[in-house]
Design a protein around this motif. Structure first.
Motif, PDB file in Angstrom:
ATOM      1  N   LEU A 774       0.900  -1.017   0.299  1.00  0.00           N
ATOM      2  CA  LEU A 774      -0.368  -0.304  -0.163  1.00  0.00           C
ATOM      3  C   LEU A 774       0.794   0.836   0.091  1.00  0.00           C
ATOM      4  CD1 LEU A 774      -2.947  -1.349   1.747  1.00  0.00           C
ATOM      5  CD2 LEU A 774      -3.113   0.877   0.322  1.00  0.00           C
ATOM      6  N   ALA A 775       2.119   1.984   0.922  1.00  0.00           N
ATOM      7  CA  ALA A 775       2.702   2.413   0.927  1.00  0.00           C
ATOM      8  C   ALA A 775       3.478   3.174  -0.653  1.00  0.00           C
ATOM      9  CB  ALA A 775       3.828   2.349   1.672  1.00  0.00           C
ATOM     10  N   ARG A 776       3.538   1.655  -1.234  1.00  0.00           N
ATOM     11  CA  ARG A 776       4.150   1.661  -2.649  1.00  0.00           C
ATOM     12  C   ARG A 776       3.518   2.454  -3.762  1.00  0.00           C
ATOM     13  NH1 ARG A 776       7.820  -2.462  -4.570  1.00  0.00           N
ATOM     14  NH2 ARG A 776       8.233  -1.590  -6.254  1.00  0.00           N
ATOM     15  N   GLU A 777       2.082   2.208  -3.191  1.00  0.00           N
ATOM     16  CA  GLU A 777       1.142   2.134  -4.215  1.00  0.00           C
ATOM     17  C   GLU A 777       0.642   3.779  -3.965  1.00  0.00           C
ATOM     18  OE1 GLU A 777      -3.512   1.028  -4.225  1.00  0.00           O
ATOM     19  OE2 GLU A 777      -2.138  -0.486  -4.882  1.00  0.00           O
ATOM     20  N   PHE A 778       0.641   4.385  -2.323  1.00  0.00           N
ATOM     21  CA  PHE A 778       0.941   5.502  -2.181  1.00  0.00           C
ATOM     22  C   PHE A 778       1.692   6.326  -2.438  1.00  0.00           C
ATOM     23  CE2 PHE A 778      -2.631   4.555   1.653  1.00  0.00           C
ATOM     24  CZ  PHE A 778      -3.628   4.045   0.552  1.00  0.00           C
ATOM     25  N   GLY A 779       3.286   6.010  -2.652  1.00  0.00           N
ATOM     26  CA  GLY A 779       4.169   6.479  -2.767  1.00  0.00           C
ATOM     27  C   GLY A 779       5.195   6.775  -1.640  1.00  0.00           C
ATOM     28  N   LEU A 780       5.119   6.374  -0.676  1.00  0.00           N
ATOM     29  CA  LEU A 780       5.950   6.266   0.351  1.00  0.00           C
ATOM     30  C   LEU A 780       7.043   5.703  -0.070  1.00  0.00           C
ATOM     31  CD1 LEU A 780       2.826   6.413   2.972  1.00  0.00           C
ATOM     32  CD2 LEU A 780       3.902   8.700   2.039  1.00  0.00           C
ATOM     33  N   THR A 781       7.393   6.370   1.010  1.00  0.00           N
ATOM     34  CA  THR A 781       8.758   4.908   1.251  1.00  0.00           C
ATOM     35  C   THR A 781       8.487   4.246   2.282  1.00  0.00           C
ATOM     36  OG1 THR A 781      10.658   7.207   0.500  1.00  0.00           O
ATOM     37  CG2 THR A 781      11.791   5.422   1.798  1.00  0.00           C
ATOM     38  N   VAL A 782       9.388   2.962   2.393  1.00  0.00           N
ATOM     39  CA  VAL A 782       9.006   2.133   3.637  1.00  0.00           C
ATOM     40  C   VAL A 782      10.271   1.926   4.139  1.00  0.00           C
ATOM     41  CG1 VAL A 782       7.617  -0.151   4.401  1.00  0.00           C
ATOM     42  CG2 VAL A 782       6.980   0.954   2.492  1.00  0.00           C
ATOM     43  N   VAL A 783      10.119   2.431   5.134  1.00  0.00           N
ATOM     44  CA  VAL A 783      11.212   1.388   5.609  1.00  0.00           C
ATOM     45  C   VAL A 783      11.038   0.168   6.850  1.00  0.00           C
ATOM     46  CG1 VAL A 783      13.161   2.192   6.969  1.00  0.00           C
ATOM     47  CG2 VAL A 783      12.394   3.793   5.654  1.00  0.00           C
ATOM     48  N   ALA A 784      12.161  -1.140   6.751  1.00  0.00           N
ATOM     49  CA  ALA A 784      11.668  -1.953   7.883  1.00  0.00           C
ATOM     50  C   ALA A 784      12.684  -1.482   8.755  1.00  0.00           C
ATOM     51  CB  ALA A 784      11.882  -3.057   7.271  1.00  0.00           C
TER      52      ALA A 784
END
Ligand code: C2E
Ligand code: CA
Ligand code: CA
Length: 843
Positions: A774-784
């Motif tokens: 979802l984050a990618r879909e919203f154009g957000l960077t994802v950090v684990a």
């Protein structure tokens, strides 16, 4: 002594077995004597005089008390001797019957007793007359006459006493009859003396009827002396008994046996048939009404024969009411007394200061010739004064004792009581059993108090108390140990069973509760500690359960057993506020840096700045703890400034060295409430000449959600400055991905708990996968964050997570060690924007 009280203990109806024959006997005697003497009624004037004399002597009864025994002294034999000498036999029987009936009526004897006593007097006269008739006839007033009269009257007295003993035996039992027979001996002595006096009177009167005047003077003087004498004895006796009673009351008050002892003693002391104690209801104490009755060993009754109107009058006026033949009173009161079937009555108030807290009552003085007198009112008032003090004291002690161990609002045992109970349970150690402490912390109690008022809050607590009482089994003890904390202690097989039970109880406690017109959803967080695993003394066990409950609030399933890590945290938080201030002042806080790595090409693109503090005494303090302390003591802004400044300074150094690293700084939602914060950020950025795009602020999701409306303006201003914003600990809040689109954020940091769990837990894996997608879909960077294993790393890579952070790459490190790590673990790679450190191929 014809009138000992035949009590209704068995049935006074049996008295007729004696009364009937006696009456028949007297009747036959009257008929027989009148046949023998057909002129007998000529002496009617003398008969009348004799009847009056017998009536008067019947009333002149004095009780004397010798060594706790009551002796009734009568003088009826004196007029009887005269009547026997001057009147014809039938006239004697009539005079005795009328005189006796009149005097018994005068003292309001109850009918059964009255019939018996009248029949007995008549029969006694008949016996006396038969004996005279049987003996040789004696003329004049010489010794022959004395002998005849003495023998006959004594015979009558003996017959009479046998009749009295019989009737007592029939009504009250054989033993009572035997006692009465033995007591008759002293009455016979009195009779003998009376006969002698009667003979002297006869001699004197026979000389001249004027002698009656002299005798009257003599009698009056004797009565006076006798009265004073008995009064003296009575007072003395009463004083001694009141004193004894006071001591008894004082000693018994504490044992709760007060009513029994008191009422028994008051009854004996006042020589009353009934004694009653009435206490008005007072606070928690219910009304008390107890009556003791003579001859009743069955104990106290909780009813009273006293007319309620009389008692009400005493309570209203706060003054004693005494009703009886020798007491002042009104006709109304006498009517009340009659309707209650009583002869006399004294009711005195028990006073505490100005208020009447109850009454002490006595009814029916014992002995047919006796009634209460004004002096008795005083005696009862004296007793009442002592009793009132004792009652007050015992109630006070009682109240103190209760209040000391109970909570006023819910009436549950309070903390002190629960600690005591726990202390007791842990002394009994049973194999394969633990003593569990379950602490229920009511969720949202403070909110209810603040928004709906304390009355609503109190209702909520009362409802929780009620439910908990219903849910807890018979072996469990429920108490209220704090404002919104309830404790349940019980025995269980072990910690796992206890947790299971706690979960069940919490489930059953949940659900809507009606508070006023509103329905609230009530939930609790449960902390659990068990003996002996988590402590051996009750205070520790309770404290640890409270700690666990506090931690449980953050858990979705709401039940948390104690574990030592909880404690070290809480203990340290206390008392470090001042030390933290000093540490910030003296620049003793350190900032560590933990690298962030792109998963696709293993570039170290930035660092998270994490504050570190080594306390001079406690050693290393967990950031969660000192951050919380800073938050609560107004030092958060300075803490944030310290970390941000350190981050910016190093960021500038890395940029100047042409190997730029971005920095991430943690913010509390509270910091965002401060409208000057964005200005400060701008100032610092300018001061350190750092590009805004190089700075990321991490704000934890739960914190952000708690006050999103007020946080948003700062978020927009920060975004407008050009800094990046990250939702930290994502997944631990409401986890609604929908929010992400509305918030001005650039990055999502998946919380380490999911990241660490994803390799083994398919649920965690699904969450991480969803967030990444979802984050990618919203154009957000994802950090684990919290990447600890290669397995995790592989999974994250596979699902397209962009950035990782965790011990697998590096722990947070101080600046110099980070530099060393960079040199050792990474190698430079040139890119258009400058040199980038790339992790060596090891990972
Ligand atoms: P956080 O923002 O979630 O920080 C990440 C925490 O995870 C750090 O703990 C870090 O040391 C730890 N961590 C990183 N990688 C791993 C890993 O692979 N495994 C495990 N188990 N843990 C890992 P730390 O430094 O103890 O910080 C704890 C929390 O304290 C932070 O959580 C943050 O919320 C707060 N905090 C730290 N420094 C600051 C600060 O300067 N300001 C504010 N407001 N909060 C701070
Ligand atoms: Ca963070
Ligand atoms: Ca975290």
């Amino acid at each position: 002594m014809s009138g000992r009280r035949p009590s209704s203990r068995r049935s006074s109806d049996y008295a007729w077995l004696i009364t009937g024959p006696l009456a028949l006997f007297a009747m036959l005697g009257l008929i027989g004597f009148s046949i023998a003497d057909d002129n007998w009624y000529h002496h009617w004037a003398g008969g009348l005089l004799a009847a009056v004399g017998l009536f008067a002597s019947g009333l002149a009864v004095t009780n004397i008390f010798i060594r706790r025994q009551t002796y009734s002294v009568t003088i009826t034999e004196i007029p009887l001797v005269l009547a026997l000498h001057y009147l014809s036999p039938p006239m004697v029987i009539l005079a005795v019957t009328v005189g006796a009936a009149a005097s018994f009526l005068r003292i309001r004897m109850e009918p059964t007793k009255l019939f018996f006593n009248v029949a007995n007097s008549a029969a006694r006269a008949t016996v006396t007359l038969i004996v005279i008739a049987a003996l040789p006839k004696a003329e004049g007033v010489g010794p022959a006459t004395w002998a005849v009269l003495f023998t006959a009257v004594m015979a009558g007295a003996m017959a009479s006493h046998i009749a009295v003993a019989s009737v007592i035996a029939v009504v009250q039992g054989r033993y009572a009859g035997q006692v009465a027979l033995r007591a008759g001996l002293s009455a016979l002595i009195t009779a003998a003396i009376n006969i002698a006096v009667g003979l002297v009177v006869l001699l004197v009167v026979d000389t001249t009827w004027w002698a009656i005047l002299l005798l009257a003077v003599l009698a009056a003087a004797l009565v006076f002396v006798f009265r004073s004498f008995t009064d003296f004895f009575r007072q003395h006796r009463t004083l001694a008994e009141v004193y004894e009673l006071t001591l008894a009351v004082r000693d018994q008050a504490a044992d709760g046996a007060l009513p029994d002892v008191l009422l028994g003693r008051v009854r004996t002391l006042m020589r009353a048939e009934f004694s009653t104690l009435w206490l008005a209801p007072q606070g928690r104490h219910p009304e008390v009404l107890l009556t003791s009755r003579v001859d009743d060993e069955a104990g106290l009754f909780d009813i009273s024969p006293t007319p309620v109107t009389v008692r009400d009058g005493v309570v209203r006026d706060g003054r004693a009411i005494a009703v009886g033949p020798q007491l002042e009173d009104t006709d109304d009161r006498r009517a009340e007394l009659r309707s209650a079937n009583a002869r006399d009555l004294i009711v005195v108030p028990l006073r505490s200061g100005q208020t009447t807290i109850g009454t002490l009552e006595v009814m029916n003085r014992l002995g047919p010739y006796n009634t209460f007198r004004p002096a008795d009112v005083q005696v009862l008032e004296t007793i009442a004064a002592h009793v009132a003090v004792a009652v007050e004291n015992s109630r006070l002690v009682d109240r103190l004792r209760y209040d000391a161990y109970h909570d006023r609002l819910t009436a549950l045992p309070n903390r002190r009581r629960m600690i005591d109970a726990l202390a007791e349970s842990v002394t009994v150690q049973v194999e394969a059993e633990v003593v569990a402490v379950l602490l229920f912390d009511v969720d949202g109690q403070r909110t209810v108090n603040e928004s709906m008022g304390h009355a609503a809050g109190d209702k909520l607590l009362a409802e929780v108390a009620e439910r908990l009482r219903g849910i807890a089994g018979p072996g469990a003890l429920v108490g209220r140990v704090g404002g919104d904390e309830f404790m349940v202690t019980l025995r269980a097989e072990g910690i796992d069973e206890t947790l299971e039970l706690a979960t069940k109880m919490r489930e059953r406690l949940r659900g809507p509760m009606a508070v006023g017109s509103l329905t609230l959803d009530v939930d609790t967080a449960v902390g659990v500690s068990v003996y002996p695993d988590h402590g051996s003394d009750p205070e520790t066990l309770l404290q640890r359960a409270e700690l666990a409950a506090n931690a449980a609030k953050a858990l979705p399933y709401g039940v948390q057993p104690f574990h030592p890590a909880l404690e070290s945290r809480a203990v340290r938080r206390l008392g470090i506020a001042a030390d933290l201030r000093r540490a910030i002042d003296n620049d003793q806080l350190e900032v560590y840096f933990q690298p962030k790595v792109t998963l696709a090409d293993r570039h170290v693109i930035g660092v998270e700045c994490l504050a570190r503090w080594v306390h001079p005494a406690h050693g290393e303090v967990a950031p969660e703890d000192f951050v919380a302390v800073a938050e609560h003591t107004g030092q958060l802004a300075r803490l944030t400034e310290v970390v941000l400044t350190a981050g910016l300074r190093h960021c500038k150094l890395w940029a100047d060295a042409d190997r730029p690293l971005s920095i991430a700084v943690n913010l509390s939602a509270r910091t965002l409430l401060d409208s000057r914060f964005p200005d400060l950020v701008q100032e610092l950025l300018e001061e350190h000449r750092v590009e805004p795009g190089q700075v990321t602020f991490e704000i934890s999701e739960p914190g952000m959600l708690s006050d999103i409306e007020r946080v948003l303006p700062s978020l927009y201003r920060l975004r407008d400055l050009g800094v990046r914003l990250s939702v930290d600990d994502f997944g631990t809040g409401a986890s609604s991905l929908g929010y992400l689109r509305q918030w001005p954020v650039h990055e999502v940091k998946i919380d380490d708990t999911f990241v660490q769990g994803m390799a083994t837990d398919t649920g965690d894996l699904a969450i991480v996968r969803a967030v990444v997608g979802l984050a990618r879909e919203f154009g957000l960077t994802v950090v684990a964050e919290g990447v600890e294993s290669e397995l995790t790393l592989g999974l994250l890579e596979e699902m397209g997570c962009e950035i990782g952070q965790g011990y697998l790459f590096s722990r947070p490190l101080p600046f110099e060690r980070l530099e060393a790590w960079l040199s050792a673990q990474t190698e430079p790679e040139s890119t258009p924007t400058g040199e980038v450190r790339r992790l060596r191929a090891v990972i």
